[in-house]
Scaffold this motif. Sequence first.
Motif, PDB file in Angstrom:
ATOM      1  N   ALA A   7      -0.139 -12.729  14.014  1.00 26.29           N
ATOM      2  CA  ALA A   7      -0.340 -14.165  14.132  1.00 26.29           C
ATOM      3  C   ALA A   7      -0.660 -14.483  15.584  1.00 26.29           C
ATOM      4  N   PRO A   8      -1.534 -15.453  15.848  1.00 25.62           N
ATOM      5  CA  PRO A   8      -1.844 -15.814  17.232  1.00 25.62           C
ATOM      6  C   PRO A   8      -0.620 -16.375  17.936  1.00 25.62           C
ATOM      7  N   ARG A   9      -0.442 -15.992  19.201  1.00 22.63           N
ATOM      8  CA  ARG A   9       0.698 -16.501  19.955  1.00 22.63           C
ATOM      9  C   ARG A   9       0.613 -18.014  20.141  1.00 22.63           C
ATOM     10  N   SER A  10      -0.590 -18.546  20.191  1.00 18.77           N
ATOM     11  CA  SER A  10      -0.749 -19.984  20.412  1.00 18.77           C
ATOM     12  C   SER A  10      -0.236 -20.813  19.247  1.00 18.77           C
ATOM     13  N   ARG A  11      -0.041 -20.206  18.100  1.00 20.82           N
ATOM     14  CA  ARG A  11       0.351 -20.965  16.910  1.00 20.82           C
ATOM     15  C   ARG A  11       1.730 -21.599  17.069  1.00 20.82           C
ATOM     16  N   GLY A  12       2.661 -20.927  17.737  1.00 18.04           N
ATOM     17  CA  GLY A  12       3.999 -21.496  17.908  1.00 18.04           C
ATOM     18  C   GLY A  12       4.309 -21.913  19.334  1.00 18.04           C
ATOM     19  N   MET A  13       3.283 -21.954  20.192  1.00 12.39           N
ATOM     20  CA  MET A  13       3.511 -22.222  21.605  1.00 12.39           C
ATOM     21  C   MET A  13       4.073 -23.617  21.846  1.00 12.39           C
ATOM     22  N   SER A  15       5.434 -25.930  19.697  1.00 15.04           N
ATOM     23  CA  SER A  15       6.741 -26.161  19.067  1.00 15.04           C
ATOM     24  C   SER A  15       7.839 -25.401  19.795  1.00 15.04           C
ATOM     25  N   GLY A  16       7.560 -24.161  20.187  1.00 10.07           N
ATOM     26  CA  GLY A  16       8.547 -23.376  20.909  1.00 10.07           C
ATOM     27  C   GLY A  16       8.909 -23.990  22.242  1.00 10.07           C
ATOM     28  N   LEU A  17       7.897 -24.479  22.966  1.00 11.26           N
ATOM     29  CA  LEU A  17       8.159 -25.099  24.271  1.00 11.26           C
ATOM     30  C   LEU A  17       9.020 -26.348  24.115  1.00 11.26           C
ATOM     31  N   LEU A  18       8.692 -27.191  23.139  1.00 13.09           N
ATOM     32  CA  LEU A  18       9.475 -28.405  22.911  1.00 13.09           C
ATOM     33  C   LEU A  18      10.907 -28.071  22.500  1.00 13.09           C
ATOM     34  N   LEU A  19      11.069 -27.034  21.690  1.00  7.69           N
ATOM     35  CA  LEU A  19      12.411 -26.628  21.288  1.00  7.69           C
ATOM     36  C   LEU A  19      13.228 -26.133  22.480  1.00  7.69           C
ATOM     37  N   VAL A  20      12.603 -25.404  23.383  1.00  8.34           N
ATOM     38  CA  VAL A  20      13.308 -24.935  24.577  1.00  8.34           C
ATOM     39  C   VAL A  20      13.753 -26.120  25.430  1.00  8.34           C
ATOM     40  N   LEU A  21      12.869 -27.102  25.596  1.00  7.49           N
ATOM     41  CA  LEU A  21      13.222 -28.279  26.393  1.00  7.49           C
ATOM     42  C   LEU A  21      14.358 -29.066  25.747  1.00  7.49           C
ATOM     43  N   LEU A  22      14.309 -29.226  24.435  1.00  9.63           N
ATOM     44  CA  LEU A  22      15.386 -29.929  23.740  1.00  9.63           C
ATOM     45  C   LEU A  22      16.696 -29.146  23.812  1.00  9.63           C
ATOM     46  N   ALA A  23      16.606 -27.823  23.768  1.00  8.80           N
ATOM     47  CA  ALA A  23      17.810 -27.004  23.891  1.00  8.80           C
ATOM     48  C   ALA A  23      18.440 -27.167  25.274  1.00  8.80           C
ATOM     49  N   LEU A  24      17.612 -27.237  26.304  1.00  8.81           N
ATOM     50  CA  LEU A  24      18.143 -27.472  27.649  1.00  8.81           C
ATOM     51  C   LEU A  24      18.846 -28.822  27.712  1.00  8.81           C
ATOM     52  N   LEU A  70       9.376 -18.201  19.240  1.00 10.41           N
ATOM     53  CA  LEU A  70       8.174 -18.842  18.717  1.00 10.41           C
ATOM     54  C   LEU A  70       7.053 -18.860  19.751  1.00 10.41           C
ATOM     55  N   MET A  71       7.400 -19.015  21.009  1.00 10.46           N
ATOM     56  CA  MET A  71       6.374 -19.082  22.058  1.00 10.46           C
ATOM     57  C   MET A  71       5.659 -17.755  22.253  1.00 10.46           C
ATOM     58  N   PHE A  72       6.374 -16.644  22.101  1.00 10.64           N
ATOM     59  CA  PHE A  72       5.803 -15.352  22.470  1.00 10.64           C
ATOM     60  C   PHE A  72       5.641 -14.390  21.302  1.00 10.64           C
ATOM     61  N   ALA A  73       6.027 -14.784  20.112  1.00  4.72           N
ATOM     62  CA  ALA A  73       5.917 -13.874  18.965  1.00  4.72           C
ATOM     63  C   ALA A  73       4.454 -13.633  18.621  1.00  4.72           C
ATOM     64  N   ALA A  79       8.282 -14.460  14.356  1.00  4.10           N
ATOM     65  CA  ALA A  79       8.147 -15.913  14.483  1.00  4.10           C
ATOM     66  C   ALA A  79       8.984 -16.645  13.446  1.00  4.10           C
ATOM     67  N   MET A  80       9.008 -16.121  12.220  1.00  2.57           N
ATOM     68  CA  MET A  80       9.816 -16.750  11.173  1.00  2.57           C
ATOM     69  C   MET A  80      11.295 -16.689  11.529  1.00  2.57           C
ATOM     70  N   PHE A  81      11.736 -15.580  12.098  1.00  2.00           N
ATOM     71  CA  PHE A  81      13.126 -15.471  12.524  1.00  2.00           C
ATOM     72  C   PHE A  81      13.439 -16.509  13.597  1.00  2.00           C
ATOM     73  N   GLY A  82      12.542 -16.649  14.577  1.00  2.00           N
ATOM     74  CA  GLY A  82      12.753 -17.648  15.622  1.00  2.00           C
ATOM     75  C   GLY A  82      12.789 -19.057  15.069  1.00  2.00           C
ATOM     76  N   GLY A  83      11.904 -19.348  14.108  1.00  2.00           N
ATOM     77  CA  GLY A  83      11.894 -20.678  13.510  1.00  2.00           C
ATOM     78  C   GLY A  83      13.181 -20.992  12.763  1.00  2.00           C
ATOM     79  N   TRP A  84      13.671 -20.027  11.990  1.00  7.45           N
ATOM     80  CA  TRP A  84      14.915 -20.243  11.248  1.00  7.45           C
ATOM     81  C   TRP A  84      16.110 -20.345  12.184  1.00  7.45           C
ATOM     82  N   LEU A  85      16.102 -19.569  13.251  1.00 12.82           N
ATOM     83  CA  LEU A  85      17.196 -19.645  14.215  1.00 12.82           C
ATOM     84  C   LEU A  85      17.254 -21.029  14.865  1.00 12.82           C
ATOM     85  N   ALA A  86      16.090 -21.551  15.250  1.00 15.05           N
ATOM     86  CA  ALA A  86      16.041 -22.892  15.836  1.00 15.05           C
ATOM     87  C   ALA A  86      16.449 -23.952  14.824  1.00 15.05           C
TER      88      ALA A  86
END
Length: 198
Positions: A7-13, A15-24, A70-73, A79-86
């Motif tokens: 899967a392209p890395r850009s696909r979850g870039m 969403s992953g970035l926003l999730l990291v910011l919200l986690a912070l 999600l950002m780097f998968a 990526a699915m594991f990262g999505g479910w974890l989030a």
Amino acid sequence: MTGKMRAPRSRGMLSGLLLVLLALWGGLIPFIGPYFDFGFGSSDPWVYSNDWLVLSILPAIAVGLGGLILMFAANRPAAMFGGWLAALGGLWFVVGTTIAGLWNMGVGAPLGGEARRITEQLTFFDGLGAVMILLAALALGRFLVVGVKEARREEAERRPVDDRGGPEYTAVPAQHKRHFHIGRQKAGSGAGKASRRE
């Protein structure tokens, strides 16, 4: 690795970035919010307790880790594991305070008036977790879909090749062969006519 796994890395870039910011935000706001009279229980900043660990810090770590994955998968299972974890971390932000009451846990009453208390409850727990779940679900949906370019690449990889390493030999269609024989017959018939004239 097959096309369905990649899967392209850009696909979850995004969403992953926003999730990291919200986690912070979710992990740090309990400790820096009191600087602005925005928080629960004590108005002193950087007050640690096991309740904050269970209700904010651990789910924030789960969401942040899922966002980074999600950002780097580069493949779908990761990526699915990262999505479910989030998503699970966000779900705990939503239901954690309710379940904590059954365990005699809590972070205290929200500070300020009624409007501020509603805002604190939403931005610390319920609303924050809902946005996290939404972003994780969007990322999961994007990784479940196989794009057109990926499908074409997978088809190209599955295409058989001949012994020479090139594309498989394709026979000339019968139509072309018939046209060729007809042309030869016409040329032969013309030559026959010419010989008869002689």
